[in-house]
Design a protein around this motif. Sequence first.
Motif, PDB file in Angstrom:
ATOM      1  N   THR A 221       0.763  -1.103   0.016  1.00 44.56           N
ATOM      2  CA  THR A 221      -0.011   0.026   0.067  1.00 44.56           C
ATOM      3  C   THR A 221       0.760   1.222   0.049  1.00 44.56           C
ATOM      4  OG1 THR A 221      -1.739  -1.350   1.308  1.00 44.56           O
ATOM      5  CG2 THR A 221      -1.913   0.904   1.175  1.00 44.56           C
ATOM      6  N   LYS A 222       1.842   1.197   0.872  1.00 42.59           N
ATOM      7  CA  LYS A 222       2.839   2.363   0.777  1.00 42.59           C
ATOM      8  C   LYS A 222       3.292   2.504  -0.412  1.00 42.59           C
ATOM      9  CE  LYS A 222       5.434   5.517   3.083  1.00 42.59           C
ATOM     10  NZ  LYS A 222       4.826   6.714   3.557  1.00 42.59           N
ATOM     11  N   ARG A 223       3.698   1.524  -1.445  1.00 46.51           N
ATOM     12  CA  ARG A 223       4.375   1.628  -2.650  1.00 46.51           C
ATOM     13  C   ARG A 223       3.230   2.360  -3.622  1.00 46.51           C
ATOM     14  NH1 ARG A 223       6.080  -3.010  -3.231  1.00 46.51           N
ATOM     15  NH2 ARG A 223       4.322  -4.168  -4.450  1.00 46.51           N
ATOM     16  N   VAL A 224       2.106   2.004  -3.582  1.00 48.62           N
ATOM     17  CA  VAL A 224       0.971   2.551  -4.217  1.00 48.62           C
ATOM     18  C   VAL A 224       1.029   4.113  -4.018  1.00 48.62           C
ATOM     19  CG1 VAL A 224      -1.592   2.625  -4.962  1.00 48.62           C
ATOM     20  CG2 VAL A 224      -0.279   0.498  -4.653  1.00 48.62           C
ATOM     21  N   PHE A 225       1.033   4.348  -2.634  1.00 44.19           N
ATOM     22  CA  PHE A 225       0.797   5.917  -2.360  1.00 44.19           C
ATOM     23  C   PHE A 225       1.856   6.543  -2.702  1.00 44.19           C
ATOM     24  CE2 PHE A 225       2.012   9.343   0.622  1.00 44.19           C
ATOM     25  CZ  PHE A 225       0.456   9.967   1.042  1.00 44.19           C
ATOM     26  N   GLU A 226       3.310   6.188  -2.756  1.00 43.99           N
ATOM     27  CA  GLU A 226       4.414   6.984  -3.195  1.00 43.99           C
ATOM     28  C   GLU A 226       4.565   6.898  -4.776  1.00 43.99           C
ATOM     29  OE1 GLU A 226       7.600   4.627  -1.075  1.00 43.99           O
ATOM     30  OE2 GLU A 226       7.520   5.603   0.560  1.00 43.99           O
ATOM     31  N   GLU A 227       4.117   6.099  -5.364  1.00 44.10           N
ATOM     32  CA  GLU A 227       4.044   6.230  -6.902  1.00 44.10           C
ATOM     33  C   GLU A 227       3.030   7.235  -7.254  1.00 44.10           C
ATOM     34  OE1 GLU A 227       2.895   2.217  -8.297  1.00 44.10           O
ATOM     35  OE2 GLU A 227       5.001   1.202  -7.968  1.00 44.10           O
ATOM     36  N   CYS A 228       1.934   7.320  -6.535  1.00 40.17           N
ATOM     37  CA  CYS A 228       1.072   8.415  -6.918  1.00 40.17           C
ATOM     38  C   CYS A 228       1.372   9.500  -6.293  1.00 40.17           C
ATOM     39  CB  CYS A 228      -0.480   8.154  -6.164  1.00 40.17           C
ATOM     40  SG  CYS A 228      -1.198   6.710  -6.722  1.00 40.17           S
ATOM     41  N   GLU A 229       2.144   9.616  -5.524  1.00 34.53           N
ATOM     42  CA  GLU A 229       2.850  11.095  -5.108  1.00 34.53           C
ATOM     43  C   GLU A 229       3.950  11.582  -6.041  1.00 34.53           C
ATOM     44  OE1 GLU A 229       4.213  11.896  -0.488  1.00 34.53           O
ATOM     45  OE2 GLU A 229       5.196  10.465  -1.463  1.00 34.53           O
ATOM     46  N   LYS A 230       4.761  10.550  -6.630  1.00 40.96           N
ATOM     47  CA  LYS A 230       5.489  10.808  -7.627  1.00 40.96           C
ATOM     48  C   LYS A 230       5.098  11.608  -8.976  1.00 40.96           C
ATOM     49  CE  LYS A 230       9.335   8.004  -6.074  1.00 40.96           C
ATOM     50  NZ  LYS A 230      10.113   6.725  -6.158  1.00 40.96           N
ATOM     51  N   GLU A 231       3.879  10.848  -9.352  1.00 39.52           N
ATOM     52  CA  GLU A 231       3.295  11.101 -10.555  1.00 39.52           C
ATOM     53  C   GLU A 231       2.674  12.627 -10.253  1.00 39.52           C
ATOM     54  OE1 GLU A 231       2.835   9.581 -13.520  1.00 39.52           O
ATOM     55  OE2 GLU A 231       4.347   8.748 -12.679  1.00 39.52           O
ATOM     56  N   LEU A 232       1.922  12.844  -9.077  1.00 42.83           N
ATOM     57  CA  LEU A 232       1.638  14.166  -9.032  1.00 42.83           C
ATOM     58  C   LEU A 232       2.602  15.421  -9.037  1.00 42.83           C
ATOM     59  CD1 LEU A 232      -1.132  13.120  -6.362  1.00 42.83           C
ATOM     60  CD2 LEU A 232      -1.685  14.063  -8.510  1.00 42.83           C
ATOM     61  N   LEU A 233       3.656  15.081  -8.859  1.00 47.88           N
ATOM     62  CA  LEU A 233       4.731  15.994  -8.850  1.00 47.88           C
ATOM     63  C   LEU A 233       5.156  16.418 -10.424  1.00 47.88           C
ATOM     64  CD1 LEU A 233       7.286  14.622  -6.324  1.00 47.88           C
ATOM     65  CD2 LEU A 233       5.722  16.698  -5.901  1.00 47.88           C
ATOM     66  N   LYS A 234       4.703  15.650 -11.199  1.00 47.01           N
ATOM     67  CA  LYS A 234       4.881  15.944 -12.660  1.00 47.01           C
ATOM     68  C   LYS A 234       3.863  17.320 -13.135  1.00 47.01           C
ATOM     69  CE  LYS A 234       6.106  11.419 -13.729  1.00 47.01           C
ATOM     70  NZ  LYS A 234       5.731  10.029 -14.658  1.00 47.01           N
TER      71      LYS A 234
END
Length: 228
Positions: A180-193
């Motif tokens: 779940t943490k990996r899913v959260f962090e992947e979204c976090e990185k995408e939203l920085l674009k």
Amino acid sequence: MFCFAILCLFPSFTPSEACSYLDSNMTYVQTQTNKAIEDHSIDKAKFYIYKAIKTIQKSSTKISECGCKDAEDNILKSLLNLKAAARAKSINGSKTLLKESLQNIYKALSNIAKHENHDYALVSKELKMENSISNQRKSYISKYSTAELHRKIDISLQKFEASLNVVVDSLNCIDAYKFTKRVFEECEKELLKNNLSEGKKYYNLKTQQIASEALSRLGNCENQKANN
């Protein structure tokens, strides 16, 4: 009269959406700043510091769109402390500045939350005023492309949310937390674009929110993880 009311209503949602994206970005800044504080190597700490600085700089548009002056002031203070920390010669000097920066980010996140609640209160008030033309408004909104896009994404994410609940309920706590943490962090990185389409922005934001709720349920796993 109806069209004018709709045009007045929709801008009320824009700042709240911008604030949600800004909240996500500042949470990422908080994470990177914490990592810098915890690291004992000045070079490694600076790696996290530069990531935090870059995120704030890339968030300038969202800061403006959100319209929360208190959050903007605290984010600026945090940025100044981060830049000073990046120039520090010693790890101890850097950490002192990083802790000040972290406090500013905490305040900014609190400011954003209060600002969003204020916006939602205003929207709620306007919606009540529109009750007399409720059916017309709903008909108009159904044709509004952004609202329709969000609706379709919400529907598509229902299966993901159900699947994630199965993961949380069936896997052992630590494995479920890592996933779940990996899913959260992947979204976090995408939203920085900066070049994300509206659909991708909304998809990642909603997915991150679903993951965040799951992480809250798995909160005790952090202690188990640390002990293993």
